[in-house]
Design a protein around this motif. Structure first.
Motif, PDB file in Angstrom:
ATOM      1  N   GLY A   1      -0.652   9.794  -4.271  1.00  8.75           N
ATOM      2  CA  GLY A   1      -1.837  10.051  -3.460  1.00  8.75           C
ATOM      3  C   GLY A   1      -2.228   8.807  -2.718  1.00  8.75           C
ATOM      4  N   SER A   2      -3.458   8.786  -2.279  1.00  5.99           N
ATOM      5  CA  SER A   2      -3.921   7.602  -1.557  1.00  5.99           C
ATOM      6  C   SER A   2      -4.406   6.563  -2.548  1.00  5.99           C
ATOM      7  N   SER A   3      -4.134   5.320  -2.242  1.00  5.30           N
ATOM      8  CA  SER A   3      -4.522   4.230  -3.117  1.00  5.30           C
ATOM      9  C   SER A   3      -5.803   3.584  -2.620  1.00  5.30           C
TER      10      SER A   3
ATOM     11  N   LYS B   1       0.821  -1.206   0.000  1.00  4.01           N
ATOM     12  CA  LYS B   1       0.000   0.000   0.000  1.00  4.01           C
ATOM     13  C   LYS B   1       0.853   1.253   0.000  1.00  4.01           C
ATOM     14  N   SER B   2       1.886   1.284   0.827  1.00  3.73           N
ATOM     15  CA  SER B   2       2.742   2.470   0.873  1.00  3.73           C
ATOM     16  C   SER B   2       3.486   2.659  -0.444  1.00  3.73           C
TER      17      SER B   2
ATOM     18  N   THR C   1      -8.548   1.904  -0.703  1.00  4.15           N
ATOM     19  CA  THR C   1      -8.868   1.690   0.707  1.00  4.15           C
ATOM     20  C   THR C   1     -10.143   0.868   0.774  1.00  4.15           C
TER      21      THR C   1
ATOM     22  N   ASP D   1       0.960   4.078  -2.905  1.00  2.78           N
ATOM     23  CA  ASP D   1       0.728   5.488  -2.596  1.00  2.78           C
ATOM     24  C   ASP D   1       1.871   6.347  -3.115  1.00  2.78           C
ATOM     25  N   GLN D   2       3.080   5.872  -2.967  1.00  2.00           N
ATOM     26  CA  GLN D   2       4.238   6.614  -3.427  1.00  2.00           C
ATOM     27  C   GLN D   2       4.249   6.721  -4.951  1.00  2.00           C
TER      28      GLN D   2
END
Length: 69
Positions: A48-50, A39-40, A52, A43-44
């Motif tokens: 943004g946010s991936s 997940k991190s 959820t 996101d990188q």
């Protein structure tokens, strides 16, 4: 025939090879996209946010009935 069933797979492979192979490998390794470190990393990469996941909450009463008029 057997080749007709595999045609959609080959179409996706030739259309988006990196995304297809990434999904294929993550499926083989049974990686959960909602857990770290995947997940991190997503996101990188996305900036943004991936994904959820949404949790389904239940009130513990079991099935409920509805009436349709």
């Amino acid at each position: 025939m057997f080749l007709d069933e595999l045609a959609p797979v080959f179409k996706e492979l030739t259309g988006n090879p990196v995304a297809f192979l990434g999904g294929f490998v993550s499926g083989l390794l049974r990686l959960n996209l909602a857990e770290d470190p995947v997940k991190s990393w997503l996101d990188q990469q996305a900036g943004g946010s991936s994904y959820t996941p949404t949790s389904i909450s239940s009130n513990g009463n079991g099935p409920q009935t509805i009436s349709i008029e």
